[in-house]
Design a protein around this motif. Structure first.
Motif, PDB file in Angstrom:
ATOM      1  N   LEU A  22      33.784 -65.156   1.574  1.00 21.52           N
ATOM      2  CA  LEU A  22      33.191 -66.485   1.245  1.00 21.52           C
ATOM      3  C   LEU A  22      32.139 -66.998   2.148  1.00 21.52           C
ATOM      4  N   ARG A  23      32.640 -66.744   3.608  1.00 24.93           N
ATOM      5  CA  ARG A  23      31.714 -67.115   4.687  1.00 24.93           C
ATOM      6  C   ARG A  23      30.306 -66.602   4.648  1.00 24.93           C
ATOM      7  N   THR A  24      30.527 -65.304   4.457  1.00 23.33           N
ATOM      8  CA  THR A  24      29.036 -64.428   4.381  1.00 23.33           C
ATOM      9  C   THR A  24      28.340 -64.925   3.186  1.00 23.33           C
ATOM     10  N   GLY A  38      31.594 -65.945  14.475  1.00 19.22           N
ATOM     11  CA  GLY A  38      30.705 -64.750  13.710  1.00 19.22           C
ATOM     12  C   GLY A  38      31.790 -64.012  12.482  1.00 19.22           C
ATOM     13  N   GLY A  39      33.008 -64.750  12.311  1.00 19.40           N
ATOM     14  CA  GLY A  39      33.848 -64.196  11.276  1.00 19.40           C
ATOM     15  C   GLY A  39      34.970 -63.651  11.834  1.00 19.40           C
ATOM     16  N   GLN A  40      35.336 -63.740  13.100  1.00 15.77           N
ATOM     17  CA  GLN A  40      36.275 -63.022  13.672  1.00 15.77           C
ATOM     18  C   GLN A  40      37.684 -63.675  13.609  1.00 15.77           C
ATOM     19  N   GLY A  41      37.661 -64.907  13.076  1.00 10.88           N
ATOM     20  CA  GLY A  41      38.878 -65.708  12.963  1.00 10.88           C
ATOM     21  C   GLY A  41      39.370 -66.280  14.061  1.00 10.88           C
ATOM     22  N   THR A  42      38.653 -66.735  15.120  1.00  7.76           N
ATOM     23  CA  THR A  42      39.018 -67.087  16.183  1.00  7.76           C
ATOM     24  C   THR A  42      38.520 -68.631  16.618  1.00  7.76           C
ATOM     25  N   CYS A  43      37.333 -68.965  16.041  1.00  6.81           N
ATOM     26  CA  CYS A  43      36.773 -70.199  16.510  1.00  6.81           C
ATOM     27  C   CYS A  43      37.414 -71.445  15.564  1.00  6.81           C
ATOM     28  N   LEU A  44      37.834 -71.086  14.149  1.00  7.21           N
ATOM     29  CA  LEU A  44      38.472 -71.965  13.485  1.00  7.21           C
ATOM     30  C   LEU A  44      37.501 -73.374  12.887  1.00  7.21           C
ATOM     31  N   LYS A  45      36.153 -72.941  13.072  1.00 11.33           N
ATOM     32  CA  LYS A  45      35.154 -73.885  12.704  1.00 11.33           C
ATOM     33  C   LYS A  45      34.578 -73.793  11.380  1.00 11.33           C
ATOM     34  N   CYS A  46      34.957 -72.485  10.656  1.00  5.77           N
ATOM     35  CA  CYS A  46      34.415 -72.532   9.301  1.00  5.77           C
ATOM     36  C   CYS A  46      35.437 -72.994   8.186  1.00  5.77           C
ATOM     37  N   LYS A  47      36.087 -73.730   8.578  1.00  9.41           N
ATOM     38  CA  LYS A  47      37.131 -74.461   7.539  1.00  9.41           C
ATOM     39  C   LYS A  47      36.455 -75.144   6.403  1.00  9.41           C
ATOM     40  N   ALA A  77      36.824 -70.215   5.633  1.00  7.64           N
ATOM     41  CA  ALA A  77      36.207 -69.269   4.922  1.00  7.64           C
ATOM     42  C   ALA A  77      35.790 -67.935   5.265  1.00  7.64           C
ATOM     43  N   CYS A  78      35.907 -67.613   6.400  1.00  8.45           N
ATOM     44  CA  CYS A  78      35.754 -66.157   6.759  1.00  8.45           C
ATOM     45  C   CYS A  78      37.108 -65.334   6.442  1.00  8.45           C
ATOM     46  N   GLN A  79      37.968 -65.855   6.117  1.00  7.38           N
ATOM     47  CA  GLN A  79      39.108 -64.985   5.633  1.00  7.38           C
ATOM     48  C   GLN A  79      39.445 -65.067   4.235  1.00  7.38           C
TER      49      GLN A  79
HETATM   50  S1  FES Z   1      34.063 -67.924  11.562  1.00  6.06           S
HETATM   51 FE1  FES Z   1      35.253 -68.413  13.278  1.00  6.06          FE
HETATM   52  S2  FES Z   1      37.471 -68.715  12.323  1.00  6.06           S
HETATM   53 FE2  FES Z   1      36.139 -68.293  10.616  1.00  6.06          FE
END
Ligand code: FES
Length: 609
Positions: A22-24, A38-47, A77-79
């Motif tokens: 979804l993020r991509t 960048g979608g690695q699931g660590t920043c939690l900013k892509c909610k 979204a990255c997940q």
């Molecule tokens: S892009 Fe960083 S947690 Fe989803």
């Protein structure tokens, strides 16, 4: 198979492929989504608040999102893998203009640009003088410029009409040895140039009137590539998947630069089409990305890119919306992680002319360290990461309205919010202040561990430690709370800052070791970079980000990289000097050193001496 997803914040219907991330997919559809990891699931900013689309939460989402967020349909979204039609609502991304900070370092630079105007007044052809129109023009111009003058085919196609229309008089605009434009006589259209600093996070630009050498507009903007990842490694990982993705990154970057140029020209009431040359600095990955070059080898040992030399290319080949025959000159880099921005800082600070030891630090997502001694200049690059820009920090944000930008621990807490409004988050300078102050009063120990009231000593610390909340193993310090909002500094945030400051400090330590000098030998410390300007010097020392230099030896120089790019725009000698600097500077690769690990681990500690 494709399914329809309605994106509610912009009200757009998207036709997304089943199985797409979804993020991509959102980013590729041009929808801004903050995702610094960048979608690695660590920043939690892509909610994103999602209904339909995908039924199952991943384990990572169950771990990272609160019970309320899971209940209300918030996802990372990255997940999320698109499985079915549905809706997604994204929070508003911060797209306000980045802080522009510039300071030309006060030196008078003679105006000797690569772009210059020449008036011409030709004798008309006769039976006894049958020189062709271009030969006649070139002969005239060559009387006042060194060497032969050239023209491309598109200029040759118009020269005969123009000469007759203007009675064989006019103005020629030359870029180097090439006539880029022919103007009517006395039209006084002038010529502009632009200096660009392409940062991983921020694009900065300076528009210059090349007739006078005056900077007529300065501006900055977020790098639109940020949605593909906050640091260069995330962007390299994105681009390496396919040539199309590399092209997409290049297009986004050029689009952002064109918008910035358009805005500046509007403000200065000048035409973009009168810009004949751009000088460009930036880190090596950004410069590769601008040129559409393969970056994948930059990230892999032995870290080799396509080129580090200076390069001039036609602006239209890159998609720059300046004069169609304008040029883009990219300054040379030093190594794959020490780019043309470092060369520009060295140019601006005159580090190469120094007689005493001087240290310059360009603080950004990559922290470049330069140490000049009588024996030459050493440089290195440190992976500071996005913490100073608010990335990977729970309430991290860039230095815009609502950011806590400074902090002081009194028996209570005292802080400043940009825009004097309600606090929304913490920017880099606020983060440094917070951690330095909590360390100073004893709420953080040297290892960065957050202490509870029962674990601290002083009464001030005990008072403040009441704000420390423990949830299982996690601890967090409540900075601000009202009925609606709460802003905290978590133990993990402290760890992120330690990694960033540890990387920069290790770079400084190892360069000093390499040059065989110590802190007291260094006569001047220069802090460069947009963010570098807002750091509190005392707190940076308390934190151990920089060694304990006397504060009066530490100076802010604004955006040194922009200063260097401007110099190379208005003076060809400076441009040649940049080539020499890049060839002479000695680059130290930290990852190849046996002592890096030990130094880095030591520098992670707070207040390291
Ligand atoms: S892009 Fe960083 S947690 Fe989803």
């Amino acid at each position: 198979m494709r399914v329809r997803i309605r994106e509610l914040s912009l009200g757009r219907d998207l036709n997304l492929r089943v199985g797409a991330n979804l993020r991509t997919a959102l980013i590729e559809a041009g929808i801004p989504l903050d995702s610094p990891c960048g979608g690695q699931g660590t920043c939690l900013k892509c909610k994103a608040q999602v209904s339909g689309v995908s039924g199952r939460f991943t384990d990572l989402e169950r771990e990272k999102l609160s019970a309320e967020e899971l209940r209300d349909g918030w996802r990372l979204a990255c997940q999320v893998i698109v499985e079915a039609p549905g809706e997604a609502r994204l929070p508003e991304i911060e797209v306000s203009r980045a802080k522009a900070s510039f300071s030309l370092l006060g030196e008078e630079i003679p105006l000797q640009p690569n772009v210059y105007l020449r008036h011409f007044e030709l004798s008309e052809p006769t039976i006894s003088d049958q020189r062709a129109d271009w030969n006649r023009t070139a002969d005239y111009l060559e009387m006042s410029v060194p060497g032969p003058v050239r023209a491309d085919l598109s200029t040759l196609r118009e020269v005969s009409d123009r000469l007759r229309e203007w009675n064989f008089q006019g103005e020629a605009v030359l870029v180097g040895d090439t006539v880029a434009a022919l103007d009517p006589p006395d039209s006084a259209r002038g010529a502009l140039g632009v200096a660009l600093d392409i940062g991983t996070t921020t694009l900065a630009a300076g528009l210059v009137d090349l007739d006078t050498g005056k900077v007529i507009a300065l501006d900055a903007e977020l790098n639109p590539q940020i949605v593909f990842g906050a640091d260069v490694i995330s962007r390299i990982l994105y681009a390496q998947d396919s040539p199309e993705k590399r092209k997409k990154l290049q297009k986004e970057l050029v689009k952002g630069l064109n918008q910035l140029l358009l805005r500046m020209c509007r403000i200065a009431r000048r035409q973009r089409g009168r810009i004949f040359e751009a000088t460009v600095v930036g880190n090596t990955t950004m410069l590769h990305s601008l040129l559409g070059l393969d970056t994948c080898h930059i990230a892999l040992a032995p870290y080799v890119g396509v080129l580090n030399r200076a390069l001039s290319v036609p602006a239209k080949e890159l998609g720059f919306q300046i004069h169609p025959r304008g040029k883009v000159h990219i300054l040379p880099a030093i190594a794959s992680f020490v780019g043309a921005d470092t060369v520009a800082v060295i140019l601006a600070t005159r580090l190469y002319q120094t007689r005493v030891s001087r240290l310059a630090i360009d603080i950004g997502t990559n922290g470049e360290v330069m140490l000049a001694t009588r024996d030459g200049i050493l440089t290195t690059s440190t992976a500071a990461g996005p913490a100073f820009e608010g990335g990977r920090i729970k309430f991290g944000m860039r230095a815009t309205k609502g950011a806590i930008s400074s902090f002081q621990a009194t028996p209570s807490v005292d802080y400043t919010v940009i825009g004097s409004t309600v606090a929304r988050g913490i920017c880099g300078s606020g983060l440094i202040d917070l951690v330095a102050e909590l360390f100073r009063v004893g709420i953080l120990d040297r290892t960065g561990r957050m202490l509870l009231p029962s674990e601290t000593g002083s009464s001030l610390a005990i008072e403040l430690a009441r704000r420390v909340r423990a949830r299982g193993e996690e601890r967090e310090f409540v900075v601000f709370r009202d009925e609606e909002t709460e802003i905290t500094l978590t133990q993990q945030d402290v760890r992120e800052l330690q990694l960033a400051k540890g990387a920069i400090r290790a770079g400084i330590e190892l360069l000093m070791k390499e040059a065989n000098i110590n802190t007291s030998d260094i006569q001047e410390v220069l802090l460069s970079g947009v963010f570098g300007n807002y750091i509190n010097r005392e707190r940076a020392v308390v934190l151990g980000l920089i060694p304990p230099f006397p504060v009066e030896r530490i100076h802010f120089i604004g955006n040194g990289a922009m200063d260097g790019a401007l110099r190379a725009l208005i003076n060809m000698e400076e441009r040649r000097c940049a080539d020499e600097v890049s060839a002479q500077v000695h680059h130290i690769e930290l990852s190849g050193r046996a002592d890096f690990e030990e130094t880095f681990v030591r520098c992670l500690k707070l207040g390291v001496e």
